[in-house]
Design an enzyme around this catalytic site. Structure first.
Site, mmCIF file in Angstrom:
data_model
loop_
_atom_site.group_PDB
_atom_site.id
_atom_site.type_symbol
_atom_site.label_atom_id
_atom_site.label_comp_id
_atom_site.label_asym_id
_atom_site.label_seq_id
_atom_site.Cartn_x
_atom_site.Cartn_y
_atom_site.Cartn_z
ATOM 1 N N GLU A 194 13.828 7.465 3.894
ATOM 2 C CA GLU A 194 14.151 6.281 3.080
ATOM 3 C C GLU A 194 15.427 6.530 2.282
ATOM 4 O O GLU A 194 16.248 5.623 2.101
ATOM 5 C CB GLU A 194 12.955 5.947 2.168
ATOM 6 C CG GLU A 194 11.834 5.279 2.972
ATOM 7 C CD GLU A 194 10.435 5.527 2.451
ATOM 8 O OE1 GLU A 194 10.285 6.024 1.322
ATOM 9 O OE2 GLU A 194 9.482 5.233 3.199
ATOM 10 N N GLU A 262 9.067 13.479 10.370
ATOM 11 C CA GLU A 262 8.623 12.114 10.098
ATOM 12 C C GLU A 262 9.437 11.132 10.939
ATOM 13 O O GLU A 262 10.554 10.748 10.550
ATOM 14 C CB GLU A 262 8.819 11.782 8.621
ATOM 15 C CG GLU A 262 8.055 12.688 7.683
ATOM 16 C CD GLU A 262 7.785 11.981 6.359
ATOM 17 O OE1 GLU A 262 6.613 11.903 5.990
ATOM 18 O OE2 GLU A 262 8.726 11.490 5.726
ATOM 19 N N GLY A 268 5.141 3.962 7.480
ATOM 20 C CA GLY A 268 4.713 2.706 6.865
ATOM 21 C C GLY A 268 4.493 1.579 7.851
ATOM 22 O O GLY A 268 4.379 0.416 7.460
HETATM 23 O O1 LIG Z 1 6.528 10.625 3.030
HETATM 24 C C1 LIG Z 1 5.684 10.046 3.701
HETATM 25 C C2 LIG Z 1 6.039 9.272 4.862
HETATM 26 O O2 LIG Z 1 7.123 8.455 4.606
HETATM 27 C C3 LIG Z 1 4.892 8.612 5.537
HETATM 28 O O3 LIG Z 1 4.572 7.399 4.939
HETATM 29 P P1 LIG Z 1 3.316 6.566 5.504
HETATM 30 O O4 LIG Z 1 2.160 7.521 5.557
HETATM 31 O O5 LIG Z 1 3.098 5.456 4.530
HETATM 32 O O6 LIG Z 1 3.688 6.096 6.871
#
Ligand SMILES: O=C[C@H](O)COP(=O)(O)O
Length: 347
Positions: A194, A262, A268
């Site tokens: 992000e 990731e 998300g």
């Molecule tokens: O830091 C965590 C990740 O961005 C994963 O996020 P999430 O479990 O909401 O997909």
């Protein structure tokens, strides 16, 4: 103590409780011959941190040193064989084990003081596996860090979600690594996709941040991952290797780094990577470490997965040999985070 009553430190299982106990060498022979797998599993995966494996060796040899007679020092061939086997076993553990399961909860930019209280209460009440089995770190927004740190049970650590790239000063809005260290915050997440996407953090900038945070005594959860377009173009490994290299170029040790894979398309979105997809990239990263850093870094660095991890998919992911844990976003704000932590028991 004579050589024939030398004792050794081994792991024993009592239901779910794993303890270390002293047993006569005769039992050890039995255990080694008949119960090797159980010992390897219990001592290695449950208890066998590198330090405890070292204890095994030291204590075994120590049995002889306690001997009060000259004959006790006449170590028999079989004693040497045992010591040799323990050395081999320990080397095996050093190369294969020592990667304690790691579960991070990234709360991102979420929560009010009331929400935080509820999450902390849930975590404090939850039945968690022992810290021998899993390391848990939650990452609240900066403003809640000290409250969460002081109210959370001590076995759960905290992480900041970011820090400044160098020493603090005239950098309005930033938080420096030394401030986090000063507050006793042990971990920081760096290079999250992000921030890479929304705040244009480049690979090199992330590498500089990781290096500076480590220099200030912080431990780092460093994130890498490809976009959907990159995956579809078949460049996943190229992308994550370049992101990892940019960090490797700036640091001299991976001891205090956990690498979080990731995939951006899984964050998300509810579209979790399949266990095979996650394993493929984790194994690829481990191979990259072996070819570009060292076999030791490859064997010991924890590579965790993040992206739509939930209570229902965590066990299957945790079952993959190169998945050493998770970085959880959305689900870390919910009670199911406890179930995700418990996935460590799959290992
Ligand atoms: O830091 C965590 C990740 O961005 C994963 O996020 P999430 O479990 O909401 O997909």
């Amino acid at each position: 103590m004579s050589p024939t009553t030398s004792i050794a430190l081994v792991a024993r299982s009592q239901g779910n409780i794993y303890t270390l106990s002293f047993v006569p060498k005769s039992h050890l022979f039995y255990c080694y011959a008949s119960d090797q797998q159980a010992i390897a599993k219990e001592a290695g995966r449950r208890i066998g941190t590198v330090r405890e494996q070292a204890c095994t060796l030291i204590f075994f040899i120590g049995g002889h040193k306690d001997a009060s007679t000259v004959s006790a020092w006449a170590v028999s061939v079989i004693d040497f064989a045992f010591i040799f086997l323990f050395v081999c076993k320990s080397c095996f553990f050093l190369s294969e084990m020592g990667r304690k399961f790691f579960v991070g909860g990234n709360w991102k930019c979420n929560g009010t003081t009331e929400d935080v209280k509820k999450i902390v209460a849930t975590l404090n009440a939850g039945e968690l596996p022992s810290t021998d089995i899993v390391e848990v770190v939650v990452s609240p927004p900066f403003v809640f860090l000290t409250t969460v740190k002081s109210e959370l049970r001590p076995e759960i650590q905290v992480a900041a979600q970011n820090c400044w790239v160098k020493k603090g000063g005239a950098f309005t809005g930033e938080v420096s690594a030394e401030m986090l260290a000063n507050l006793g915050v042990p971990w920081v997440i760096l290079g999250h996709s992000e921030r890479r996407a929304l705040l244009s953090e480049t690979n090199e900038f992330v590498g500089d941040k990781v290096a500076y945070a480590l220099s200030q005594g912080l431990k780092v959860i460093a994130c890498v991952g490809e976009t959907l377009e990159q995956r579809e173009a078949g460049t996943t490994m190229e992308v994550v290797a370049a992101q990892t290299k940019a960090i490797a170029d700036k640091i001299s040790s991976w001891d205090n780094v956990v690498l979080a894979y990731e995939p951006v398309w899984a964050i998300g979105t509810g579209k979790v990577a399949s266990p095979a997809q996650a394993q493929e990239v984790h194994a690829g990263l481990r191979k990259w470490f072996e070819e570009n850093i060292s076999a030791e870094v490859s064997a010991t660095t924890r590579i965790i997965y993040g992206g739509s991890v939930s209570g229902s998919n965590c066990k299957e992911l945790a079952g993959q040999p190169d998945v050493d844990g998770f970085l959880v976003g959305g689900a870390s704000l919910k009670p199911e985070f406890i179930d995700i932590i418990k996935a460590a028991e799959v290992k």
